[in-house]
Design a protein around this motif. Structure first.
Motif, mmCIF file in Angstrom:
data_model
loop_
_atom_site.group_PDB
_atom_site.id
_atom_site.type_symbol
_atom_site.label_atom_id
_atom_site.label_comp_id
_atom_site.label_asym_id
_atom_site.label_seq_id
_atom_site.Cartn_x
_atom_site.Cartn_y
_atom_site.Cartn_z
ATOM 1 N N LEU A 1 0.823 -1.212 0.000
ATOM 2 C CA LEU A 1 0.000 0.000 0.000
ATOM 3 C C LEU A 1 0.857 1.261 0.000
ATOM 4 C CD1 LEU A 1 -2.967 0.929 0.128
ATOM 5 C CD2 LEU A 1 -2.742 0.980 2.625
ATOM 6 N N GLU A 2 1.936 1.257 0.786
ATOM 7 C CA GLU A 2 2.808 2.420 0.909
ATOM 8 C C GLU A 2 4.253 1.944 0.777
ATOM 9 O OE1 GLU A 2 1.866 4.460 4.522
ATOM 10 O OE2 GLU A 2 -0.273 4.616 4.035
ATOM 11 N N ALA A 3 4.727 1.845 -0.445
ATOM 12 C CA ALA A 3 6.032 1.245 -0.734
ATOM 13 C C ALA A 3 7.183 2.022 -0.099
ATOM 14 C CB ALA A 3 6.237 1.151 -2.245
ATOM 15 N N HIS A 4 7.002 3.310 0.188
ATOM 16 C CA HIS A 4 8.089 4.094 0.751
ATOM 17 C C HIS A 4 8.474 3.629 2.150
ATOM 18 C CE1 HIS A 4 4.510 6.086 2.422
ATOM 19 N NE2 HIS A 4 5.301 6.430 3.433
ATOM 20 N N ARG A 5 7.618 2.822 2.782
ATOM 21 C CA ARG A 5 7.915 2.342 4.134
ATOM 22 C C ARG A 5 8.975 1.225 4.128
ATOM 23 N NH1 ARG A 5 4.833 4.946 7.586
ATOM 24 N NH2 ARG A 5 2.827 5.787 6.866
ATOM 25 N N LEU A 6 9.405 0.808 2.951
ATOM 26 C CA LEU A 6 10.523 -0.131 2.878
ATOM 27 C C LEU A 6 11.779 0.447 3.527
ATOM 28 C CD1 LEU A 6 10.086 -1.571 -0.724
ATOM 29 C CD2 LEU A 6 10.284 -2.938 1.356
ATOM 30 N N ASP A 7 11.878 1.765 3.523
ATOM 31 C CA ASP A 7 13.050 2.414 4.108
ATOM 32 C C ASP A 7 12.916 2.609 5.614
ATOM 33 O OD1 ASP A 7 14.138 2.647 1.553
ATOM 34 O OD2 ASP A 7 13.151 4.584 1.196
ATOM 35 N N GLU A 8 11.780 2.208 6.189
ATOM 36 C CA GLU A 8 11.527 2.457 7.607
ATOM 37 C C GLU A 8 11.571 1.205 8.467
ATOM 38 O OE1 GLU A 8 7.718 4.280 7.783
ATOM 39 O OE2 GLU A 8 8.264 6.026 6.549
ATOM 40 N N ILE A 9 11.691 0.049 7.861
ATOM 41 C CA ILE A 9 11.490 -1.190 8.624
ATOM 42 C C ILE A 9 12.788 -1.786 9.147
ATOM 43 C CG2 ILE A 9 9.383 -1.736 7.373
ATOM 44 C CD1 ILE A 9 10.964 -3.711 5.690
ATOM 45 N N GLY A 10 13.937 -1.203 8.855
ATOM 46 C CA GLY A 10 15.198 -1.730 9.357
ATOM 47 C C GLY A 10 15.659 -2.951 8.573
ATOM 48 N N LEU A 11 16.649 -3.630 9.141
ATOM 49 C CA LEU A 11 17.228 -4.788 8.467
ATOM 50 C C LEU A 11 16.242 -5.947 8.462
ATOM 51 C CD1 LEU A 11 19.660 -6.164 7.139
ATOM 52 C CD2 LEU A 11 20.423 -6.836 9.433
ATOM 53 N N LEU A 12 15.864 -6.380 7.284
ATOM 54 C CA LEU A 12 14.953 -7.512 7.135
ATOM 55 C C LEU A 12 15.303 -8.224 5.837
ATOM 56 C CD1 LEU A 12 12.503 -8.795 8.630
ATOM 57 C CD2 LEU A 12 11.037 -7.610 6.977
ATOM 58 N N GLU A 13 15.407 -9.541 5.891
ATOM 59 C CA GLU A 13 15.770 -10.349 4.737
ATOM 60 C C GLU A 13 14.621 -11.276 4.362
ATOM 61 O OE1 GLU A 13 18.461 -9.854 3.102
ATOM 62 O OE2 GLU A 13 19.457 -8.514 4.529
ATOM 63 N N PRO A 14 14.561 -11.691 3.096
ATOM 64 C CA PRO A 14 13.512 -12.643 2.716
ATOM 65 C C PRO A 14 13.539 -13.915 3.555
ATOM 66 C CG PRO A 14 14.544 -11.707 0.765
ATOM 67 C CD PRO A 14 15.348 -11.226 1.927
ATOM 68 N N GLY A 15 14.740 -14.354 3.961
ATOM 69 C CA GLY A 15 14.824 -15.561 4.769
ATOM 70 C C GLY A 15 14.280 -15.409 6.167
ATOM 71 N N HIS A 16 14.001 -14.197 6.610
ATOM 72 C CA HIS A 16 13.429 -13.991 7.937
ATOM 73 C C HIS A 16 11.959 -14.401 7.995
ATOM 74 C CE1 HIS A 16 16.651 -10.737 8.995
ATOM 75 N NE2 HIS A 16 17.127 -11.979 8.989
ATOM 76 N N PHE A 17 11.322 -14.502 6.849
ATOM 77 C CA PHE A 17 9.902 -14.845 6.822
ATOM 78 C C PHE A 17 9.715 -16.342 7.046
ATOM 79 C CE2 PHE A 17 10.081 -10.774 4.841
ATOM 80 C CZ PHE A 17 8.847 -10.177 5.023
ATOM 81 N N SER A 18 8.693 -16.686 7.783
ATOM 82 C CA SER A 18 8.410 -18.100 8.038
ATOM 83 C C SER A 18 7.740 -18.763 6.844
ATOM 84 C CB SER A 18 7.510 -18.245 9.276
ATOM 85 O OG SER A 18 6.232 -17.652 9.044
ATOM 86 N N ASN A 19 7.169 -17.959 5.973
ATOM 87 C CA ASN A 19 6.444 -18.459 4.812
ATOM 88 C C ASN A 19 7.247 -18.146 3.554
ATOM 89 O OD1 ASN A 19 4.461 -17.942 2.459
ATOM 90 N ND2 ASN A 19 3.240 -19.122 3.910
ATOM 91 N N HIS A 20 7.506 -19.172 2.742
ATOM 92 C CA HIS A 20 8.334 -18.994 1.541
ATOM 93 C C HIS A 20 7.734 -17.972 0.588
ATOM 94 C CE1 HIS A 20 10.839 -19.967 -1.923
ATOM 95 N NE2 HIS A 20 9.724 -20.107 -2.632
ATOM 96 N N THR A 21 6.436 -18.044 0.350
ATOM 97 C CA THR A 21 5.790 -17.117 -0.573
ATOM 98 C C THR A 21 5.919 -15.681 -0.085
ATOM 99 O OG1 THR A 21 4.228 -18.806 -1.319
ATOM 100 C CG2 THR A 21 3.602 -16.510 -1.667
ATOM 101 N N HIS A 22 5.742 -15.487 1.215
ATOM 102 C CA HIS A 22 5.899 -14.142 1.768
ATOM 103 C C HIS A 22 7.321 -13.634 1.559
ATOM 104 C CE1 HIS A 22 2.286 -14.744 4.724
ATOM 105 N NE2 HIS A 22 1.916 -14.577 3.470
ATOM 106 N N GLY A 23 8.292 -14.507 1.770
ATOM 107 C CA GLY A 23 9.674 -14.102 1.590
ATOM 108 C C GLY A 23 9.980 -13.717 0.160
#
Length: 370
Positions: free
Chosen positions: A32-54
């Motif tokens: 919804l608000e793509a600019h918030r990608l810069d606000e969430i800190g360090l996060l990697e696709p592997g941090h997600f418990s769900n593969h599709t979400h990652g």
């Protein structure tokens, strides 16, 4: 994860955990608000418990950021994200992206949702480290199992140090998780035979027993052998004569002959020394070290399965579990490290080198008593 199917085939699946909804809310906020990608800190696709979400998050990171005003009226960026993620998550659909947007309650809370995802990833990663420690300690095919186990414990400790730098400590951080019973000790014939040979050789060479303070009764798998070791160390500490008869007498005073072992059988055990006490003592201590490593792994795994534990509680509880392994490890290094002049062992009659004992002598026959 794509929206659940309405088919009955999913009826037996466990209900989603809270982190599932945190992942959905974060992805919805970012869609919804793509600019918030810069606000969430360090996060990697592997941090997600769900593969599709990652994979969806990976696509968001790789796709060029959209213009904020244009993004409000055009689905172009959403389509780009979907096309980028779909080859790696075939079940992903456009309708699920819209579902994520509808699920997100507050896009401005995206950083909080990301922190929840990092916390759950830390829990899963800690569990994986604990499971690797347990597997290494139980792997009888490893040529140097104790060394490999301690290396895995070091890896786990470094991971805890890394976690402690990423999560802020807070008061009241001791976990209240009820720990499971410790894994059963190895009471196979080989383990018990090593303990019996230690008792016999220590009786034959009591002077060396005083140099083996790195071995304690709790290291023995069989309580009777632990009690006999206490008999030997007590006699040695008091400076009394040590031989099969005096050990038998000490065992009688400690109540060991009532039910645990018959006098004649104990004399037979004490009269069949082979090799050196240090060699068998190291064997006994190594098994105790491996058992403690397995207990540590089981306890840490139990902490990670308790959803009430925060990341800092997991760190605190895991470090306490590792401290018990470290105590045994210190004695192991003392036993296997090079001897110093202060701890140099006195000369005695030739015996087997510590690299390995000679073939066992046949047990002396037990003479029946009338």
């Amino acid at each position: 994860m794509p929206p659940p199917s309405t088919d009955d085939e999913n009826d037996d699946l466990p209900p989603p955990q809270p982190v599932h909804y945190a992942e959905q809310s974060l992805l919805g906020a970012l869609l919804l608000e793509a600019h918030r990608l810069d606000e969430i800190g360090l996060l990697e696709p592997g941090h997600f418990s769900n593969h599709t979400h990652g994979e969806l998050f990976r696509a968001m990171r790789s796709a060029p950021a959209p213009d904020t005003e244009q993004h409000r009226t055009s689905p172009a960026w959403l389509n780009t994200v979907l096309d980028t993620a779909r080859p790696h998550a075939p079940g992903l659909t456009a309708s699920y992206l819209h579902t994520l947007i509808q699920i997100c309650p507050w896009p401005q809370h995206a950083a909080t949702y990301a922190r929840m995802i990092r916390a759950d990833h830390a829990r899963r990663s800690l569990r994986l480290h604990a499971e690797r420690l347990a597997q290494t300690a139980a792997d009888t095919t490893l040529p140097h199992r104790a060394k490999a186990t301690l290396q895995q414990a070091d890896t786990l400790a470094r991971f805890l140090d890394d976690l402690s730098g990423r999560f802020t400590p807070h008061p009241g951080s001791l976990p209240r998780t009820a720990l499971p019973p410790a894994p059963a000790r190895d009471t196979g014939e080989e383990a018990l035979d090593e303990e019996r040979l230690l008792i016999a050789t220590a009786t034959a060479y009591p002077a060396e027993t005083s140099q083996m303070r790195w071995l304690i009764p709790g290291d023995f798998a069989l309580p009777l052998h632990a009690a006999l070791w206490q008999c030997l160390t007590a006699l040695t500490h008091r400076g009394e004569a040590v031989d099969p008869i005096t050990v038998l007498w000490e065992a009688q005073h400690r109540g060991l002959l009532a039910h645990d072992i018959a006098p004649a059988n104990l004399l037979t055990l004490l009269s069949t020394p082979v090799g050196s006490p240090e060699h068998w003592g190291e064997k006994v201590l190594e098994r105790a070290l491996l058992n403690r490593a397995q207990t540590t792994a089981v306890n840490i795994t139990a902490l990670t399965h308790d959803p009430a534990n925060s990341p800092h509680q997991l760190i605190t509880g895991s470090r306490r579990a590792l401290a018990e392994l470290t105590a045994v490890r210190s004695r192991w290094h003392q036993a296997t490290g090079p001897a110093t002049p202060r701890t140099a062992r006195p000369a005695r009659a030739p015996a087997a080198p510590r690299a390995g004992p000679p073939p066992r002598a046949a047990p002396l026959p037990v003479r029946a008593t009338r």
